[in-house]
Enzyme design. Structure first.
Site, PDB file in Angstrom:
ATOM      1  N   ASP A 137       0.873  -1.171   0.097  1.00 58.86           N
ATOM      2  CA  ASP A 137      -0.006   0.000   0.011  1.00 58.86           C
ATOM      3  C   ASP A 137       0.787   1.563   0.115  1.00 58.86           C
ATOM      4  OD1 ASP A 137       0.888  -0.197   2.466  1.00 58.86           O
ATOM      5  OD2 ASP A 137      -1.054   0.212   3.608  1.00 58.86           O
ATOM      6  N   GLU A 138       2.395   1.251   0.264  1.00 54.14           N
ATOM      7  CA  GLU A 138       3.060   2.168   0.331  1.00 54.14           C
ATOM      8  C   GLU A 138       3.122   3.090  -0.822  1.00 54.14           C
ATOM      9  OE1 GLU A 138       6.488   2.053   2.684  1.00 54.14           O
ATOM     10  OE2 GLU A 138       5.610   0.696   4.131  1.00 54.14           O
TER      11      GLU A 138
HETATM   12  O1  DAU Z   1       2.489  -0.952   4.524  1.00 57.91           O
HETATM   13  C1  DAU Z   1       3.294  -2.202   3.986  1.00 57.91           C
HETATM   14  C2  DAU Z   1       4.558  -2.177   4.514  1.00 57.91           C
HETATM   15  O2  DAU Z   1       4.732  -2.046   5.551  1.00 57.91           O
HETATM   16  C3  DAU Z   1       5.445  -3.027   3.889  1.00 57.91           C
HETATM   17  O3  DAU Z   1       5.575  -2.948   2.338  1.00 57.91           O
HETATM   18  C4  DAU Z   1       7.032  -3.016   4.168  1.00 57.91           C
HETATM   19  O4  DAU Z   1       7.659  -3.931   3.412  1.00 57.91           O
HETATM   20  C5  DAU Z   1       6.897  -3.408   5.605  1.00 57.91           C
HETATM   21  O5  DAU Z   1       8.316  -3.294   6.209  1.00 57.91           O
HETATM   22  C6  DAU Z   1       5.904  -2.264   6.327  1.00 57.91           C
HETATM   23  O6  DAU Z   1       6.457  -1.115   6.418  1.00 57.91           O
HETATM   24  P1  DAU Z   1       6.461  -0.002   7.719  1.00 57.91           P
HETATM   25  O7  DAU Z   1       7.472   1.013   7.432  1.00 57.91           O
HETATM   26  O8  DAU Z   1       5.093   0.508   7.831  1.00 57.91           O
HETATM   27  O9  DAU Z   1       6.839  -0.913   8.713  1.00 57.91           O
HETATM   28  P2  DAU Z   1       7.642  -0.926  10.007  1.00 57.91           P
HETATM   29  O10 DAU Z   1       7.468  -2.142  10.873  1.00 57.91           O
HETATM   30  O11 DAU Z   1       9.134  -0.670   9.441  1.00 57.91           O
HETATM   31  O12 DAU Z   1       7.166   0.120  10.885  1.00 57.91           O
HETATM   32  C7  DAU Z   1       5.821   0.276  11.265  1.00 57.91           C
HETATM   33  C8  DAU Z   1       5.478   1.881  11.808  1.00 57.91           C
HETATM   34  O13 DAU Z   1       6.319   1.748  13.051  1.00 57.91           O
HETATM   35  C9  DAU Z   1       6.068   2.747  11.185  1.00 57.91           C
HETATM   36  O14 DAU Z   1       5.249   3.917  11.019  1.00 57.91           O
HETATM   37  C10 DAU Z   1       7.489   3.179  11.856  1.00 57.91           C
HETATM   38  C11 DAU Z   1       7.512   2.685  13.279  1.00 57.91           C
HETATM   39  N1  DAU Z   1       8.528   2.056  13.938  1.00 57.91           N
HETATM   40  C12 DAU Z   1       9.130   1.061  13.313  1.00 57.91           C
HETATM   41  C13 DAU Z   1      10.064   0.449  14.087  1.00 57.91           C
HETATM   42  C14 DAU Z   1      11.031  -0.567  13.182  1.00 57.91           C
HETATM   43  C15 DAU Z   1       8.762   2.866  15.214  1.00 57.91           C
HETATM   44  O15 DAU Z   1       8.019   3.551  15.632  1.00 57.91           O
HETATM   45  N2  DAU Z   1       9.909   2.191  15.829  1.00 57.91           N
HETATM   46  C16 DAU Z   1      10.675   1.015  15.233  1.00 57.91           C
HETATM   47  O16 DAU Z   1      11.689   0.722  15.877  1.00 57.91           O
END
Ligand code: DAU
Ligand code: NAD
Length: 360
Positions: A137-138
């Site tokens: 969705d990104e």
């Molecule tokens: O929306 C689909 C996407 O979701 C996928 O295409 C990507 O492959 C997948 O990694 C994921 O991306 P996000 O960037 O949304 O996921 P992430 O788990 O890295 O982060 C989720 C949210 O949490 C984002 O707003 C950043 C925040 N976050 C992430 C990490 C790792 C934090 O606040 N602290 C953290 O340590």
């Protein structure tokens, strides 16, 4: 017997998809899993299938034209399900080039090899062949807090190197469908969570840190919103789109389960505390005091939210696992697979974590 070529099957969603497909179809299907085994690929995820006659693993890079065309030449491939990608936004901000290489060039190689194998002399394609491109969705960019939903018709507006590379790969798939009438579908899914997720992503990172009494890093104000889907529901959607969807169509996949990051973190803490037995020494470590606000992600997308109306109406797909149940199943899986977590967090992950969070 129908043969699937799955790319990136040793990663988080790919391995869950292979588990789902073998649970559903058993010996009726054959799966060839092509994966380069980057830091994110782990064959432990699939060890129960190693001895199965209808499962083959091949270590290869999707950018390697010769290796990929050999897979098509040596096997009668009926379905391609293309997961292989660099998938972590933070890594894309630090090192964009590998994202272009794998996500864009790798997808071009996959498309070209499938086209060469399936095309007939008159330019049409062999009956029944299908390619499914797994996307995100990104690609649609960032929504305001009260700013509606992503539909299949929403214009692409990627904002990170990761989402730009995924948007580019989607455009290539669309170009193949428009130019050659290449038999494909695209799915754009929201954030997944569940077993086998690498702990660089929010949910497994928080579970892993909390159980060790380590700080829980929250980017920015913690109010960014993601739309969380249990990974098995995504696997099911992919299968349903490939079998029941209209060719050449895009389907958005998501469960209307929007939550702020800080809410997710608090739910995990609460659920861990409920699930840990009284005499487990980790129980005393798990607390909201671990929550630590850290520097925001550069260009941090505010909100993602999928409108899954089309897939529901046309195909009848609905998410089956509510978040409260999905998060419990995920935590239970991590409790039962401590060795998996230890193995994936040793070595390179330690280096990544120290650089990324400056040893918070
Ligand atoms: O929306 C689909 C996407 O979701 C996928 O295409 C990507 O492959 C997948 O990694 C994921 O991306 P996000 O960037 O949304 O996921 P992430 O788990 O890295 O982060 C989720 C949210 O949490 C984002 O707003 C950043 C925040 N976050 C992430 C990490 C790792 C934090 O606040 N602290 C953290 O340590
Ligand atoms: P992941 O990082 O866990 O797994 C990626 C897999 O691809 C790994 O096994 C890795 O070894 C393999 N790979 C990487 N580069 C390769 C190459 N050059 N050749 C062959 N294999 C290679 O990713 P994931 O979270 O399982 O995501 C899978 C797909 O789903 C990606 O295309 C991603 O964009 C998409 N997606 C992910 C989410 C999510 O929330 N995780 C949501 C929507 C869409």
């Amino acid at each position: 017997m129908r043969t699937y070529l799955v790319t990136g099957g040793a990663g988080f969603i790919g391995s869950n998809y292979i588990h789902y497909m073998f649970r559903k179809y058993g010996s009726q299907i054959r799966i060839i899993n092509v994966d380069a085994l980057t830091y994110a690929g782990n064959l432990e995820n699939l060890k129960e299938f190693e001895s199965w006659e209808n499962y083959t693993f091949l270590k290869a890079d999707i950018c390697d034209k010769e290796a990929i065309s050999a897979v098509f030449a040596e096997n009668e491939i009926d379905r391609v399900v293309h997961f292989a990608a660099e998938s972590h936004v933070d890594r894309s901000i630090r090192n964009p080039e590998i994202f272009v290489q794998t996500n864009v060039l790798g997808t071009a190689v996959m498309l070209n090899c499938a086209k060469a194998a399936w095309e007939l002399p008159d330019g049409s394609f062999q009956e029944g062949k299908k390619f499914l491109h797994v996307s995100t969705d990104e690609v649609y960019g960032s929504l305001e807090e009260d700013g509606g939903y992503f539909y299949e018709t929403t214009p692409y507006a990627p904002r990170s190197p990761y989402s730009a590379s995924k948007a580019s790969s989607d455009m290539l798939v669309k170009a193949y469908m428009d130019t050659y009438h290449f038999p494909a579908n695209i799915t754009n899914c929201s954030n997944n969570y569940g077993p086998y997720q690498f702990p660089e992503k929010l949910i497994p990172l928080i579970i892993n840190n909390a159980l060790q009494g380590k700080k829980l890093p929250v980017y920015g104000d913690g109010r960014n919103v993601r739309d969380w889907l249990y990974v098995e529901d995504h696997a099911k959607a992919i299968d349903m789109v490939q079998e029941q969807g209209r060719l050449f169509e895009t389907y958005n996949v998501g469960g209307h389960n929007e939550k702020q990051n800080i809410e997710i973190i608090k739910i995990i803490i609460k659920t861990l505390r409920e699930m840990l037995p009284e005499d487990d020494p980790r129980k005393a470590l798990v607390s909201e005091d671990l929550i630590t606000y850290v520097e925001d992600r550069k260009g941090h997308d505010r909100r993602y939210a999928i409108a899954p109306d089309k897939i529901r109406k046309e195909i009848g797909w609905e998410p089956e696992t509510m978040f409260e149940e999905g998060i419990r199943r995920t935590i239970q899986w991590f409790f039962e697979n401590e060795a998996w977590m230890k193995n994936v967090t040793s070595g390179d992950y330690q280096k990544y974590y120290a650089e990324m969070y400056k040893d918070e």
